[in-house]
Design a protein around this motif. Structure first.
Motif, short mmCIF file in Angstrom:
data_model
loop_
_atom_site.label_atom_id
_atom_site.label_comp_id
_atom_site.label_asym_id
_atom_site.label_seq_id
_atom_site.Cartn_x
_atom_site.Cartn_y
_atom_site.Cartn_z
N VAL A 1 41.84 35.53 47.67
CA VAL A 1 42.83 35.65 45.99
C VAL A 1 42.15 34.69 45.16
O VAL A 1 41.49 35.07 44.22
CB VAL A 1 43.92 34.85 46.46
CG1 VAL A 1 44.69 34.95 45.29
CG2 VAL A 1 44.56 36.68 46.93
N GLN B 1 38.74 33.68 45.04
CA GLN B 1 37.84 33.80 44.87
C GLN B 1 37.55 35.32 44.13
O GLN B 1 36.05 34.75 43.97
CB GLN B 1 37.16 34.94 46.60
CG GLN B 1 36.49 33.22 47.69
CD GLN B 1 35.97 33.93 48.85
OE1 GLN B 1 34.60 32.98 48.98
NE2 GLN B 1 36.18 34.62 49.45
N GLY B 2 38.88 35.20 43.16
CA GLY B 2 39.11 36.66 42.93
C GLY B 2 38.28 37.73 43.18
O GLY B 2 37.24 38.93 42.06
N ALA B 3 38.16 37.77 44.38
CA ALA B 3 38.32 39.38 44.90
C ALA B 3 39.05 40.41 44.79
O ALA B 3 38.72 41.49 45.18
CB ALA B 3 37.14 39.27 46.25
N VAL B 4 40.40 40.64 44.66
CA VAL B 4 41.18 40.99 44.75
C VAL B 4 41.92 41.62 43.43
O VAL B 4 42.06 40.34 42.43
CB VAL B 4 41.90 40.37 45.52
CG1 VAL B 4 44.12 41.46 45.83
CG2 VAL B 4 42.50 39.48 47.06
N ARG B 5 41.91 42.90 43.63
CA ARG B 5 42.02 43.24 41.86
C ARG B 5 43.57 44.51 42.58
O ARG B 5 42.91 45.07 43.10
CB ARG B 5 40.91 44.06 41.78
CG ARG B 5 40.02 43.44 40.69
CD ARG B 5 38.76 43.69 40.58
NE ARG B 5 38.51 44.47 41.58
CZ ARG B 5 37.32 45.21 41.43
NH1 ARG B 5 36.54 45.75 40.83
NH2 ARG B 5 36.43 44.69 43.13
N GLU C 1 42.76 44.45 37.64
CA GLU C 1 42.86 43.92 37.01
C GLU C 1 42.49 42.43 38.56
O GLU C 1 43.13 42.93 39.52
CB GLU C 1 43.53 43.01 36.52
CG GLU C 1 44.57 44.16 35.59
CD GLU C 1 43.20 43.54 34.31
OE1 GLU C 1 43.67 42.28 33.69
OE2 GLU C 1 42.23 44.69 33.85
N VAL C 2 41.14 41.37 38.15
CA VAL C 2 41.41 40.65 39.54
C VAL C 2 42.84 39.66 39.53
O VAL C 2 43.73 39.36 38.11
CB VAL C 2 40.74 39.69 38.74
CG1 VAL C 2 40.34 38.36 39.52
CG2 VAL C 2 39.31 40.16 38.68
N VAL C 3 43.18 40.20 40.54
CA VAL C 3 45.04 38.85 40.47
C VAL C 3 43.99 37.00 41.28
O VAL C 3 43.65 37.60 42.34
CB VAL C 3 45.75 40.09 41.11
CG1 VAL C 3 46.98 38.69 41.61
CG2 VAL C 3 46.10 41.37 40.68
N ARG C 4 44.67 36.31 40.56
CA ARG C 4 44.27 35.26 41.10
C ARG C 4 45.69 34.42 41.65
O ARG C 4 45.90 33.51 42.32
CB ARG C 4 43.57 33.86 40.78
CG ARG C 4 42.34 34.50 39.83
CD ARG C 4 41.41 33.28 39.51
NE ARG C 4 40.19 33.13 40.05
CZ ARG C 4 38.89 34.09 39.66
NH1 ARG C 4 39.44 34.62 38.68
NH2 ARG C 4 37.55 34.24 40.05
N GLN D 1 42.20 46.31 45.84
CA GLN D 1 40.95 46.37 45.69
C GLN D 1 40.92 45.04 46.44
O GLN D 1 41.12 44.24 46.02
CB GLN D 1 40.08 46.77 44.89
CG GLN D 1 40.45 48.51 44.52
CD GLN D 1 39.68 48.08 42.91
OE1 GLN D 1 39.96 48.12 41.91
NE2 GLN D 1 37.76 48.68 42.81
N LYS E 1 34.30 44.53 46.70
CA LYS E 1 33.07 46.36 46.42
C LYS E 1 34.05 47.39 47.46
O LYS E 1 34.07 48.34 46.89
CB LYS E 1 31.61 45.91 45.63
CG LYS E 1 31.55 45.20 44.37
CD LYS E 1 30.24 45.33 44.49
CE LYS E 1 29.83 43.89 43.51
NZ LYS E 1 29.82 42.83 44.14
#
Length: 399
Positions: free
Chosen positions: A359, A361-365, A369-372, A387, A390
RNA sequence: GGAGAGGUACCCAAGUGGCCAAAGGGGGCAGACUGUAAAUCUGCUGGCUUACGUCUUCGGAGGUUCGAAUCCUCCCCUCUCCA
Protein backbone atom coordinates in the motif's frame (compact mmCIF):
# COMPACT_ATOMS: atom_id res chain seq x y z
CA UNK A 1 18.10 -38.42 -43.98
CA UNK A 2 21.78 -38.19 -44.83
CA UNK A 3 24.25 -38.87 -42.07
CA UNK A 4 25.67 -35.36 -42.26
CA UNK A 5 22.27 -33.79 -41.95
CA UNK A 6 21.41 -36.03 -39.04
CA UNK A 7 24.64 -35.01 -37.35
CA UNK A 8 23.74 -31.36 -37.76
CA UNK A 9 20.35 -31.87 -36.16
CA UNK A 10 21.73 -33.96 -33.34
CA UNK A 11 24.57 -31.58 -32.56
CA UNK A 12 22.52 -28.40 -32.50
CA UNK A 13 22.72 -26.76 -29.11
CA UNK A 14 24.87 -29.51 -27.61
CA UNK A 15 27.87 -28.76 -25.46
CA UNK A 16 29.66 -31.87 -26.55
CA UNK A 17 29.19 -35.14 -28.38
CA UNK A 18 31.68 -37.70 -27.16
CA UNK A 19 33.06 -39.10 -29.38
CA UNK A 20 31.61 -37.49 -32.45
CA UNK A 21 33.23 -39.98 -34.85
CA UNK A 22 31.54 -42.89 -33.16
CA UNK A 23 28.20 -41.19 -33.57
CA UNK A 24 28.83 -40.81 -37.29
CA UNK A 25 29.78 -44.50 -37.46
CA UNK A 26 26.65 -45.58 -35.64
CA UNK A 27 24.50 -43.46 -37.92
CA UNK A 28 26.20 -44.82 -41.02
CA UNK A 29 25.43 -48.37 -40.00
CA UNK A 30 21.80 -47.45 -40.54
CA UNK A 31 18.97 -48.79 -38.48
CA UNK A 32 17.30 -47.38 -35.45
CA UNK A 33 19.64 -46.39 -32.64
CA UNK A 34 18.68 -46.82 -29.00
CA UNK A 35 18.77 -43.43 -27.35
CA UNK A 36 18.72 -43.54 -23.58
CA UNK A 37 17.51 -40.76 -21.40
CA UNK A 38 17.09 -41.17 -17.69
CA UNK A 39 14.96 -39.09 -15.40
CA UNK A 40 14.79 -39.33 -11.68
CA UNK A 41 11.30 -38.76 -10.41
CA UNK A 42 12.41 -36.63 -7.53
CA UNK A 43 10.03 -33.73 -7.92
CA UNK A 44 6.43 -34.08 -9.01
CA UNK A 45 6.79 -31.50 -11.75
CA UNK A 46 9.16 -31.03 -14.59
CA UNK A 47 10.16 -27.68 -15.96
CA UNK A 48 11.56 -26.36 -19.22
CA UNK A 49 15.10 -27.16 -18.13
CA UNK A 50 14.22 -30.85 -18.07
CA UNK A 51 12.77 -30.60 -21.53
CA UNK A 52 16.06 -29.63 -23.18
CA UNK A 53 17.17 -33.26 -23.44
CA UNK A 54 13.59 -34.31 -24.09
CA UNK A 55 13.44 -31.96 -27.03
CA UNK A 56 16.65 -33.49 -28.33
CA UNK A 57 15.24 -36.94 -27.75
CA UNK A 58 12.19 -36.00 -29.76
CA UNK A 59 14.41 -34.83 -32.60
CA UNK A 60 16.15 -38.20 -32.55
CA UNK A 61 12.79 -39.97 -32.60
CA UNK A 62 11.83 -37.91 -35.62
CA UNK A 63 15.02 -39.12 -37.29
CA UNK A 64 13.79 -42.66 -36.81
CA UNK A 65 15.59 -43.65 -33.63
CA UNK A 66 14.15 -45.24 -30.53
CA UNK A 67 13.77 -43.36 -27.27
CA UNK A 68 14.64 -45.48 -24.27
CA UNK A 69 13.26 -43.65 -21.29
CA UNK A 70 14.57 -44.76 -17.95
CA UNK A 71 12.47 -43.84 -14.96
CA UNK A 72 15.02 -43.82 -12.19
CA UNK A 73 12.72 -44.97 -9.46
CA UNK A 74 15.56 -46.79 -7.74
CA UNK A 75 18.25 -44.17 -8.20
CA UNK A 76 15.87 -41.43 -7.13
CA UNK A 77 15.88 -42.97 -3.73
CA UNK A 78 19.64 -42.49 -3.55
CA UNK A 79 19.55 -38.90 -4.67
CA UNK A 80 21.59 -37.84 -7.66
CA UNK A 81 24.56 -35.78 -6.49
CA UNK A 82 25.13 -34.36 -9.96
CA UNK A 83 25.51 -30.63 -10.09
CA UNK A 84 24.64 -30.46 -6.46
CA UNK A 85 26.41 -28.36 -3.93
CA UNK A 86 24.89 -30.41 -1.15
CA UNK A 87 23.58 -33.90 -0.59
CA UNK A 88 20.16 -34.46 -2.05
CA UNK A 89 17.59 -35.79 0.35
CA UNK A 90 16.61 -39.41 -0.09
CA UNK A 91 13.01 -39.98 -0.93
CA UNK A 92 10.66 -42.67 0.20
CA UNK A 93 9.16 -45.15 -2.17
CA UNK A 94 5.64 -43.74 -2.25
CA UNK A 95 6.83 -40.25 -3.13
CA UNK A 96 8.95 -41.67 -5.93
CA UNK A 97 6.05 -43.70 -7.32
CA UNK A 98 3.74 -40.72 -7.35
CA UNK A 99 6.33 -38.52 -8.98
CA UNK A 100 7.09 -41.17 -11.60
CA UNK A 101 3.50 -41.18 -12.74
CA UNK A 102 3.15 -37.44 -13.21
CA UNK A 103 6.52 -37.48 -14.86
CA UNK A 104 5.37 -39.78 -17.60
CA UNK A 105 2.30 -37.72 -18.38
CA UNK A 106 4.40 -34.63 -18.74
CA UNK A 107 7.17 -36.28 -20.67
CA UNK A 108 4.79 -37.38 -23.38
CA UNK A 109 3.90 -33.80 -24.12
CA UNK A 110 7.29 -33.68 -25.79
CA UNK A 111 8.00 -37.24 -26.88
CA UNK A 112 6.35 -39.28 -29.57
CA UNK A 113 4.52 -42.07 -27.76
CA UNK A 114 4.92 -44.42 -30.69
CA UNK A 115 8.65 -44.75 -30.46
CA UNK A 116 9.37 -45.02 -26.75
CA UNK A 117 10.44 -47.81 -24.49
CA UNK A 118 9.90 -47.06 -20.84
CA UNK A 119 11.90 -48.86 -18.16
CA UNK A 120 11.93 -48.52 -14.41
CA UNK A 121 15.46 -49.08 -13.23
CA UNK A 122 14.33 -50.76 -10.03
CA UNK A 123 13.49 -53.67 -12.35
CA UNK A 124 17.13 -54.63 -12.43
CA UNK A 125 18.70 -52.53 -9.66
CA UNK A 126 16.45 -53.61 -6.81
CA UNK A 127 17.67 -57.17 -7.22
CA UNK A 128 21.39 -56.44 -7.05
CA UNK A 129 22.95 -58.08 -4.03
CA UNK A 130 25.89 -56.91 -1.99
CA UNK A 131 28.32 -58.91 -4.06
CA UNK A 132 27.07 -57.33 -7.27
CA UNK A 133 27.30 -53.91 -5.70
CA UNK A 134 30.88 -54.51 -4.65
CA UNK A 135 31.73 -55.72 -8.13
CA UNK A 136 30.16 -52.58 -9.53
CA UNK A 137 32.18 -50.49 -7.09
CA UNK A 138 35.36 -52.13 -8.30
CA UNK A 139 34.79 -50.71 -11.79
CA UNK A 140 36.09 -47.32 -10.85
CA UNK A 141 38.27 -45.60 -8.30
CA UNK A 142 37.90 -42.94 -5.65
CA UNK A 143 40.37 -40.72 -7.47
CA UNK A 144 38.23 -40.85 -10.59
CA UNK A 145 35.12 -40.08 -8.63
CA UNK A 146 36.82 -37.07 -7.14
CA UNK A 147 37.71 -35.82 -10.60
CA UNK A 148 34.05 -35.18 -11.10
CA UNK A 149 33.53 -31.48 -10.98
CA UNK A 150 30.75 -31.34 -8.43
CA UNK A 151 32.43 -33.82 -6.10
CA UNK A 152 35.76 -32.05 -6.47
CA UNK A 153 34.16 -28.76 -5.66
CA UNK A 154 32.28 -30.01 -2.67
CA UNK A 155 35.37 -31.78 -1.41
CA UNK A 156 37.46 -28.66 -1.83
CA UNK A 157 34.93 -26.43 -0.17
CA UNK A 158 34.32 -28.76 2.67
CA UNK A 159 30.74 -29.69 1.85
CA UNK A 160 29.63 -33.15 2.87
CA UNK A 161 29.69 -36.01 0.38
CA UNK A 162 27.91 -39.19 1.39
CA UNK A 163 29.50 -42.47 0.36
CA UNK A 164 26.18 -43.53 -1.15
CA UNK A 165 26.52 -40.66 -3.59
CA UNK A 166 29.46 -42.45 -5.17
CA UNK A 167 27.13 -45.32 -6.00
CA UNK A 168 24.82 -43.16 -8.02
CA UNK A 169 26.98 -42.76 -11.14
CA UNK A 170 27.73 -46.47 -11.12
CA UNK A 171 24.08 -47.42 -11.00
CA UNK A 172 23.18 -44.98 -13.73
CA UNK A 173 26.01 -46.35 -15.86
CA UNK A 174 24.79 -49.84 -15.20
CA UNK A 175 21.41 -48.86 -16.63
CA UNK A 176 23.11 -48.27 -19.96
CA UNK A 177 24.41 -51.83 -19.93
CA UNK A 178 20.96 -53.16 -19.14
CA UNK A 179 19.26 -51.34 -21.99
CA UNK A 180 22.16 -51.59 -24.44
CA UNK A 181 22.16 -47.88 -25.14
CA UNK A 182 23.74 -46.57 -28.34
CA UNK A 183 23.44 -42.97 -27.31
CA UNK A 184 22.70 -41.34 -23.98
CA UNK A 185 21.50 -37.80 -23.50
CA UNK A 186 22.21 -35.74 -20.43
CA UNK A 187 23.06 -32.32 -19.10
CA UNK A 188 26.61 -31.15 -18.56
CA UNK A 189 26.27 -32.20 -14.96
CA UNK A 190 25.81 -35.74 -16.24
CA UNK A 191 29.01 -35.87 -18.30
CA UNK A 192 30.85 -38.04 -15.85
CA UNK A 193 27.97 -40.48 -15.51
CA UNK A 194 27.57 -40.69 -19.27
CA UNK A 195 31.22 -41.49 -19.72
CA UNK A 196 31.34 -43.98 -16.90
CA UNK A 197 28.64 -45.94 -18.72
CA UNK A 198 31.00 -46.34 -21.66
CA UNK A 199 33.49 -48.02 -19.39
CA UNK A 200 30.92 -50.43 -17.96
CA UNK A 201 29.58 -51.24 -21.40
CA UNK A 202 33.04 -52.07 -22.67
CA UNK A 203 33.61 -54.29 -19.66
CA UNK A 204 30.34 -56.04 -20.48
CA UNK A 205 31.41 -56.58 -24.06
CA UNK A 206 29.06 -54.00 -25.55
CA UNK A 207 29.83 -51.17 -27.94
CA UNK A 208 30.08 -48.08 -25.77
CA UNK A 209 27.38 -45.46 -26.01
CA UNK A 210 27.90 -41.99 -27.43
CA UNK A 211 27.41 -39.26 -24.86
CA UNK A 212 25.38 -36.31 -26.09
CA UNK A 213 25.91 -33.55 -23.58
CA UNK A 214 23.39 -30.77 -23.44
CA UNK A 215 23.73 -27.48 -21.64
CA UNK A 216 21.77 -26.72 -18.52
CA UNK A 217 19.11 -24.19 -19.26
CA UNK A 218 19.27 -21.02 -17.24
CA UNK A 219 16.11 -20.03 -15.46
CA UNK A 220 14.07 -16.88 -15.80
CA UNK A 221 16.74 -14.91 -13.95
CA UNK A 222 19.11 -15.72 -16.83
CA UNK A 223 21.94 -16.55 -14.46
CA UNK A 224 21.38 -19.71 -12.49
CA UNK A 225 20.24 -22.99 -13.90
CA UNK A 226 16.54 -23.52 -13.90
CA UNK A 227 15.46 -25.21 -10.74
CA UNK A 228 12.44 -25.33 -8.61
CA UNK A 229 14.35 -24.59 -5.45
CA UNK A 230 15.72 -21.40 -6.96
CA UNK A 231 12.25 -20.31 -7.95
CA UNK A 232 13.31 -19.43 -11.48
CA UNK A 233 11.55 -22.25 -13.22
CA UNK A 234 8.89 -22.43 -15.86
CA UNK A 235 6.94 -25.60 -15.17
CA UNK A 236 5.35 -27.55 -17.99
CA UNK A 237 2.13 -27.95 -16.06
CA UNK A 238 1.73 -24.27 -15.41
CA UNK A 239 -1.06 -22.46 -17.17
CA UNK A 240 -0.54 -21.10 -20.66
CA UNK A 241 -0.70 -17.57 -19.22
CA UNK A 242 2.06 -18.30 -16.75
CA UNK A 243 4.29 -19.98 -19.28
CA UNK A 244 3.75 -17.16 -21.73
CA UNK A 245 4.36 -14.47 -19.16
CA UNK A 246 7.44 -16.07 -17.72
CA UNK A 247 8.97 -16.52 -21.14
CA UNK A 248 8.31 -12.85 -21.83
CA UNK A 249 10.23 -11.97 -18.71
CA UNK A 250 13.51 -13.44 -19.91
CA UNK A 251 16.15 -11.20 -21.42
CA UNK A 252 16.67 -10.95 -25.17
CA UNK A 253 19.89 -12.94 -24.88
CA UNK A 254 18.16 -15.74 -23.06
CA UNK A 255 15.48 -15.73 -25.69
CA UNK A 256 17.98 -16.93 -28.29
CA UNK A 257 19.19 -19.64 -26.01
CA UNK A 258 15.67 -20.84 -25.38
CA UNK A 259 15.08 -20.86 -29.11
CA UNK A 260 18.15 -22.96 -29.65
CA UNK A 261 17.53 -25.45 -26.92
CA UNK A 262 13.77 -25.73 -26.77
CA UNK A 263 12.60 -25.33 -30.34
CA UNK A 264 13.46 -26.50 -33.81
CA UNK A 265 13.08 -23.03 -35.30
CA UNK A 266 15.67 -21.88 -37.79
CA UNK A 267 18.21 -20.08 -35.63
CA UNK A 268 20.33 -18.57 -38.35
CA UNK A 269 17.31 -16.97 -39.96
CA UNK A 270 16.11 -15.63 -36.64
CA UNK A 271 19.49 -14.09 -35.83
CA UNK A 272 19.72 -12.52 -39.25
CA UNK A 273 16.23 -11.10 -38.88
CA UNK A 274 17.01 -9.60 -35.51
CA UNK A 275 20.28 -8.10 -36.73
CA UNK A 276 18.76 -6.57 -39.81
CA UNK A 277 15.81 -5.23 -37.87
CA UNK A 278 13.26 -7.06 -39.98
CA UNK A 279 12.36 -9.16 -36.97
CA UNK A 280 11.30 -7.26 -33.84
CA UNK A 281 12.82 -8.76 -30.67
CA UNK A 282 9.56 -8.53 -28.81
CA UNK A 283 7.68 -10.28 -31.60
CA UNK A 284 10.31 -12.99 -31.63
CA UNK A 285 9.89 -13.41 -27.91
CA UNK A 286 6.14 -13.56 -28.17
CA UNK A 287 6.45 -16.24 -30.83
CA UNK A 288 8.73 -18.23 -28.59
CA UNK A 289 6.35 -17.84 -25.67
CA UNK A 290 3.49 -19.04 -27.82
CA UNK A 291 5.37 -22.05 -29.15
CA UNK A 292 6.22 -23.18 -25.65
CA UNK A 293 2.81 -22.47 -24.17
CA UNK A 294 1.23 -24.37 -27.06
CA UNK A 295 3.51 -27.35 -26.61
CA UNK A 296 2.43 -27.92 -23.05
CA UNK A 297 -1.03 -26.43 -22.82
CA UNK A 298 -2.36 -26.59 -26.36
CA UNK A 299 -2.61 -24.11 -29.18
CA UNK A 300 -5.87 -22.49 -28.14
CA UNK A 301 -4.70 -21.76 -24.63
CA UNK A 302 -1.44 -20.40 -25.99
CA UNK A 303 -3.18 -18.08 -28.43
CA UNK A 304 -5.40 -16.91 -25.61
CA UNK A 305 -2.39 -16.28 -23.40
CA UNK A 306 -0.81 -14.22 -26.13
CA UNK A 307 -3.91 -12.14 -26.66
CA UNK A 308 -4.24 -11.65 -22.93
CA UNK A 309 -0.64 -10.59 -22.63
CA UNK A 310 -0.94 -8.08 -25.42
CA UNK A 311 -4.03 -6.62 -23.93
CA UNK A 312 -2.71 -6.52 -20.44
CA UNK A 313 0.71 -5.12 -20.97
CA UNK A 314 0.82 -3.43 -24.27
CA UNK A 315 -2.52 -1.79 -24.02
CA UNK A 316 -2.04 -1.54 -20.29
CA UNK A 317 -5.33 -3.17 -19.61
CA UNK A 318 -6.19 -6.17 -17.64
CA UNK A 319 -7.76 -9.06 -19.43
CA UNK A 320 -11.20 -9.05 -17.89
CA UNK A 321 -11.82 -12.74 -18.50
CA UNK A 322 -8.81 -14.14 -16.74
CA UNK A 323 -9.18 -12.40 -13.40
CA UNK A 324 -10.09 -14.79 -10.65
CA UNK A 325 -13.09 -13.97 -8.52
CA UNK A 326 -13.38 -14.02 -4.79
CA UNK A 327 -16.38 -13.60 -2.59
CA UNK A 328 -16.23 -12.36 0.97
CA UNK A 329 -19.05 -11.55 3.32
CA UNK A 330 -19.30 -7.95 4.38
CA UNK A 331 -19.14 -9.00 8.00
CA UNK A 332 -15.86 -10.87 7.51
CA UNK A 333 -14.21 -7.97 5.77
CA UNK A 334 -11.27 -6.44 7.61
CA UNK A 335 -11.64 -2.67 7.68
CA UNK A 336 -7.99 -2.04 7.00
CA UNK A 337 -6.51 -2.53 3.56
CA UNK A 338 -3.42 -4.62 4.41
CA UNK A 339 -5.52 -7.14 6.30
CA UNK A 340 -8.06 -7.13 3.51
CA UNK A 341 -5.44 -7.88 0.87
CA UNK A 342 -4.17 -10.72 2.93
CA UNK A 343 -7.64 -12.15 3.34
CA UNK A 344 -8.09 -12.47 -0.40
CA UNK A 345 -6.66 -15.63 -1.89
CA UNK A 346 -4.83 -15.23 -5.14
CA UNK A 347 -3.24 -11.90 -4.42
CA UNK A 348 -0.14 -13.47 -2.98
CA UNK A 349 0.01 -11.14 -0.02
CA UNK A 350 1.77 -13.17 2.62
CA UNK A 351 1.31 -11.07 5.71
CA UNK A 352 -0.28 -7.89 6.95
CA UNK A 353 3.13 -6.26 6.94
CA UNK A 354 3.61 -7.29 3.33
CA UNK A 355 0.26 -5.73 2.49
CA UNK A 356 1.15 -2.58 4.37
CA UNK A 357 4.35 -2.23 2.36
CA UNK A 358 2.53 -2.68 -0.92
CA UNK A 359 0.00 0.00 0.00
CA UNK A 360 2.79 2.35 0.97
CA UNK A 361 4.51 1.75 -2.36
CA UNK A 362 1.42 2.65 -4.32
CA UNK A 363 1.07 -0.84 -5.74
CA UNK A 364 -2.54 -1.32 -4.75
CA UNK A 365 -5.42 -0.20 -6.92
CA UNK A 366 -9.12 -0.54 -6.37
CA UNK A 367 -11.19 -0.12 -9.51
CA UNK A 368 -8.15 1.37 -11.19
CA UNK A 369 -7.46 4.03 -8.58
CA UNK A 370 -4.26 3.85 -6.56
CA UNK A 371 -5.15 3.59 -2.90
CA UNK A 372 -2.66 4.80 -0.33
CA UNK A 373 -4.99 5.13 2.61
CA UNK A 374 -5.20 2.00 4.68
CA UNK A 375 -8.75 2.74 5.78
CA UNK A 376 -11.19 1.16 3.37
CA UNK A 377 -14.93 1.09 3.21
CA UNK A 378 -16.37 -1.55 0.92
CA UNK A 379 -20.10 -1.91 0.46
CA UNK A 380 -22.09 -5.09 0.37
CA UNK A 381 -23.46 -6.14 -2.98
CA UNK A 382 -20.69 -4.43 -4.93
CA UNK A 383 -17.91 -6.07 -6.94
CA UNK A 384 -14.52 -4.42 -6.77
CA UNK A 385 -11.49 -4.89 -8.98
CA UNK A 386 -8.50 -5.17 -6.70
CA UNK A 387 -5.03 -5.04 -8.24
CA UNK A 388 -1.66 -5.52 -6.62
CA UNK A 389 1.20 -4.50 -8.86
CA UNK A 390 0.87 -5.19 -12.56
CA UNK A 391 0.34 -8.87 -12.41
CA UNK A 392 -1.97 -9.73 -9.59
CA UNK A 393 -5.63 -8.95 -9.70
CA UNK A 394 -8.78 -10.31 -8.14
CA UNK A 395 -12.39 -9.39 -8.60
CA UNK A 396 -13.87 -9.19 -5.13
CA UNK A 397 -17.56 -9.49 -4.61
CA UNK A 398 -18.80 -8.34 -1.26
CA UNK A 399 -21.82 -10.29 -0.16
C1' G B 1 41.04 -42.54 17.61
C1' G B 2 43.94 -37.44 18.01
C1' A B 3 44.24 -32.12 16.76
C1' G B 4 41.91 -27.95 14.53
C1' A B 5 37.93 -25.08 11.82
C1' G B 6 32.87 -24.19 11.25
C1' G B 7 26.96 -24.30 11.51
C1' U B 8 23.77 -16.61 10.91
C1' A B 9 17.37 -14.79 7.58
C1' C B 10 15.01 -17.78 0.76
C1' C B 11 20.63 -18.44 -0.86
C1' C B 12 25.82 -16.71 -0.27
C1' A B 13 28.07 -14.03 3.49
C1' A B 14 29.62 -10.02 7.54
C1' G B 15 29.02 -9.50 12.62
C1' U B 16 32.56 -12.13 18.23
C1' G B 17 28.68 -8.75 25.05
C1' G B 18 24.36 -3.35 24.50
C1' C B 19 24.47 1.35 18.74
C1' C B 20 21.55 -6.16 16.01
C1' A B 21 15.44 -7.63 13.26
C1' A B 22 21.31 -8.42 12.41
C1' A B 23 26.29 -5.13 7.02
C1' G B 24 26.95 -6.46 1.81
C1' G B 25 25.62 -9.38 -2.54
C1' G B 26 22.07 -12.57 -5.02
C1' G B 27 17.04 -13.68 -5.42
C1' G B 28 12.02 -11.85 -4.67
C1' C B 29 8.38 -7.78 -4.54
C1' A B 30 7.05 -2.69 -5.79
C1' G B 31 7.72 2.13 -8.34
C1' A B 32 9.85 4.97 -12.56
C1' C B 33 11.18 4.25 -17.49
C1' U B 34 10.38 0.97 -21.86
C1' G B 35 8.97 -2.80 -27.68
C1' U B 36 8.33 -6.76 -23.11
C1' A B 37 7.00 -9.14 -16.93
C1' A B 38 14.07 -7.28 -20.92
C1' A B 39 17.93 -3.54 -19.58
C1' U B 40 18.61 0.58 -16.29
C1' C B 41 17.48 3.51 -11.93
C1' U B 42 14.96 3.92 -6.98
C1' G B 43 12.62 1.80 -2.77
C1' C B 44 11.09 -2.40 0.13
C1' U B 45 12.26 -7.41 1.73
C1' G B 46 10.56 -11.56 10.18
C1' G B 47 5.45 -11.40 12.70
C1' C B 48 1.68 -8.36 15.07
C1' U B 49 0.47 -3.05 15.25
C1' U B 50 -2.99 3.30 12.26
C1' A B 51 1.07 4.53 15.25
C1' C B 52 4.20 4.55 19.72
C1' G B 53 5.81 -0.07 20.20
C1' U B 54 6.10 -5.14 21.02
C1' C B 55 7.03 -10.49 20.20
C1' U B 56 9.93 -14.43 17.98
C1' U B 57 14.72 -15.29 15.21
C1' C B 58 21.52 -16.36 14.38
C1' G B 59 22.38 -25.67 14.66
C1' G B 60 19.71 -27.82 19.61
C1' A B 61 19.20 -27.74 25.03
C1' G B 62 20.71 -25.46 29.39
C1' G B 63 23.66 -21.54 31.99
C1' U B 64 26.43 -16.68 33.14
C1' U B 65 24.88 -11.43 32.78
C1' C B 66 20.92 -5.69 34.07
C1' G B 67 21.67 -7.22 28.77
C1' A B 68 23.90 -12.81 24.37
C1' A B 69 24.13 -14.18 17.31
C1' U B 70 28.39 -12.84 20.38
C1' C B 71 30.81 -15.69 26.88
C1' C B 72 30.39 -20.90 29.46
C1' U B 73 28.57 -26.31 29.58
C1' C B 74 26.54 -30.47 27.15
C1' C B 75 24.55 -32.41 22.65
C1' C B 76 23.71 -32.77 17.15
C1' C B 77 25.71 -31.88 12.22
C1' U B 78 29.77 -30.58 8.54
C1' C B 79 34.82 -29.94 6.96
C1' U B 80 40.42 -30.12 7.28
C1' C B 81 44.98 -32.39 8.81
C1' C B 82 47.11 -36.66 11.27
C1' A B 83 46.22 -42.10 12.25
Amino acid sequence: MEVDQQLDVICRGTVDVIPREELAEKLKSGGSLRVKFGVDPTAPDIHLGHTVPLTKLRQLQDLGHTAVLIIGDFTARIGDPSGRSATRPQLDEAAVRAAAETYQDQVFKVLDRQRVEVHYNSTWLAGLDAQAMVRLGAQTTVARMLERDDFAKRYREGVAIGVHEFLYPLLQAHDSVEVRADIELGGTDQTFNLLLARQLQKAAGQAPQVAVVLPLLEGTDGVQKMSKSLGNQIGVSETAEEIFGKVMSISDDMMLRYYELLTTEDLAALRAGLDSGSQHPMEAKKNLAEILAARFQGGDAAAGARAGFEQRFQKREIDADSIPEAVLARADLPDRLPQLLRAIDGLGVASNSDGRRLVKQGAVRIDGEVVRDEEVELSAGVTYLIQVGKRRAVRLRVS
